[in-house]
Design a protein around this motif. Structure first.
Motif, PDB file in Angstrom:
ATOM      1  N   PRO A 177      19.665  11.226  21.775  1.00  0.00           N
ATOM      2  CA  PRO A 177      19.187  11.151  23.451  1.00  0.00           C
ATOM      3  C   PRO A 177      17.848  10.773  23.460  1.00  0.00           C
ATOM      4  CG  PRO A 177      19.199  13.468  22.576  1.00  0.00           C
ATOM      5  CD  PRO A 177      19.904  12.538  21.522  1.00  0.00           C
ATOM      6  N   LYS A 181      16.879   5.137  21.928  1.00  0.00           N
ATOM      7  CA  LYS A 181      18.166   4.767  21.665  1.00  0.00           C
ATOM      8  C   LYS A 181      18.564   4.535  19.975  1.00  0.00           C
ATOM      9  CE  LYS A 181      18.870   4.299  25.927  1.00  0.00           C
ATOM     10  NZ  LYS A 181      19.671   5.474  26.751  1.00  0.00           N
ATOM     11  N   SER A 220      18.731  16.044  18.656  1.00  0.00           N
ATOM     12  CA  SER A 220      19.397  15.973  19.866  1.00  0.00           C
ATOM     13  C   SER A 220      19.438  17.403  20.635  1.00  0.00           C
ATOM     14  CB  SER A 220      20.669  15.682  19.516  1.00  0.00           C
ATOM     15  OG  SER A 220      21.247  16.771  18.174  1.00  0.00           O
ATOM     16  N   TYR A 329       8.666  11.566  20.636  1.00  0.00           N
ATOM     17  CA  TYR A 329      10.182  12.037  20.314  1.00  0.00           C
ATOM     18  C   TYR A 329      10.132  12.642  18.824  1.00  0.00           C
ATOM     19  CZ  TYR A 329      12.474  10.099  24.580  1.00  0.00           C
ATOM     20  OH  TYR A 329      12.506   9.797  25.807  1.00  0.00           O
TER      21      TYR A 329
END
Length: 399
Positions: A177, A181, A220, A329
């Motif tokens: 997520p 990508k 995730s 992230y």
């Protein structure tokens, strides 16, 4: 020094500082103020800059009841600081300041939340080694002497969750997520390992696939084990999975090894930090590599001095490692970095096994922990979990 249970915790990813900590803060507010009508949450420092704590706050407190402010200008003592204001209609009934100090632990208004008692009589490896030498104890025996009666049961849960996290991650395919990508590759790496004819390459690929599996689960939002953090949650589980399924080590040995690894993480947490926002990734993946090296050394029946040497090597050669997640992230460089650290854990244990036989180590584990702490203070904020420097500004978010 507190129980090793504070090092190993089970919870949802992707970040112990940015999701687990804010989740615990939000749960505290829910418990204390069940009748509150709405909340105003201000995120500072690293929490504001990466913006990765807001989703778990909204989920825990209720999206319709929350107003979240990202304050990137106000200077705060700790980069993972948040303030939650509690309202009953138009009246503010309370305000609390939370600090996510790493590994999912929080401070509430300057005090540690849910404070665990200090149970260890020593806070330095040098002192532990003297104590163990005088009593002819292995490090795991020392730990069992200190921890409570349900510790074995707790560690069995940690062992099972580590295996489950890796196993689940190995079966998943698709895209992680977020805007990066990134494709999941753990399954593909595992399949590649099966076709390797060279045993060394095969073991290396297997270990890497396990680290990827755990970290892809973390990225995730899956359930992982802090070891010592979520950003470094792939190192130890990959070693546990590899030693259990591929190398056929007994479960009892692996759990005792996890205890020794936990002692290493506990010493780092006590004398330095395990927060990437405070000291960079040397405090997370560096600490995990140190723990992993101690785990491997213990399982290979190395003595206490060799185990310390392995842990020291694992941390020393991560000194200065930056925390620069692309897009904020816990993916680039975090996932691959865990796989590399797992390999380095094995290498550090192998080197310690023979190095300690030919010379006395000039650099102790305690020295390296102190150095890591000092180095972390010198790192600029851009390289400490803020997504403002390093790979985070060089690597484009979109391919």
């Amino acid at each position: 020094m507190q129980s090793i249970k504070t090092i190993y915790k089970i919870g949802p990813g992707p970040s112990s500082s940015h999701t687990f900590g804010p989740m615990m803060a939000s749960k505290y507010i829910n418990e204390q103020y069940p009748d509150a009508t709405h909340f105003k949450i201000t995120l500072f420092g690293s929490l504001a800059l990466t913006g990765k704590g807001d989703k778990i706050i909204l989920k825990t407190l209720g999206a319709s009841k929350c107003e979240i402010i990202f304050d990137m200008k106000t200077a705060v003592e700790h980069p993972n600081t948040m303030i939650i204001e509690v309202f009953d209609n138009d009246t503010k009934v309370a305000q609390h300041t939370f600090v996510s100090i790493g590994g999912g632990k929080i401070e509430i208004d300057g005090k540690k939340g849910n404070v665990d008692p200090e149970i260890y009589p020593h806070t330095k490896m040098d002192d532990i080694q003297v104590y163990c030498n005088e009593r002819h104890l292995r490090l795991d025996q020392y730990i069992d002497e200190v921890e409570d009666s349900d510790f074995d049961s707790y560690m069995n849960q940690i062992f099972k969750q580590m295996l489950k996290t890796v196993n689940t991650g190995l079966k998943k395919t698709g895209v992680l997520p977020g805007s990066l990508k990134i494709d999941r590759v753990a399954h593909a790496l595992y399949q590649s390992a099966q076709s390797c004819s060279d045993i060394q390459d095969k073991n290396s690929l297997l270990l890497s696939s396990y680290a990827y599996a755990a970290n892809e689960q973390n990225a995730s939002g899956g359930i992982v084990v802090t070891a010592p953090t979520m950003g470094s949650c792939g190192v130890l589980p990959s070693l546990v999975y590899h030693f259990y399924h591929d190398q056929k080590y007994p479960k009892k040995t692996l759990i005792q090894g996890l205890k020794v690894a936990g002692l290493i993480g506990n010493l780092i947490q006590t004398n330095a930090t395990i927060s990437g926002a405070k000291a960079g990734c040397q405090a997370e993946v560096g600490a995990a590599c140190s723990m992993g090296a101690a785990f491997v050394a213990y399982c290979q029946l190395q003595n206490n001095e060799q185990i310390e040497c392995a842990a020291e090597i694992g941390l020393e050669h991560h000194l200065g490692l930056t925390c620069d997640p692309v897009g904020g992230y816990v993916m680039i460089p975090c996932i691959e970095r865990n796989a590399v650290a797992a390999q380095r854990s094995v290498d550090a244990a192998r080197l310690a096994k023979y190095l300690r036989n030919v010379k006395k180590n000039r650099v102790s584990f305690d020295m390296v922990v102190q150095t890591m702490n000092l180095t972390g203070k010198k790192l600029p904020i851009e390289l400490k979990e803020s997504a403002l420097g390093g790979l985070a500004v060089v690597v484009p978010e979109k391919a």
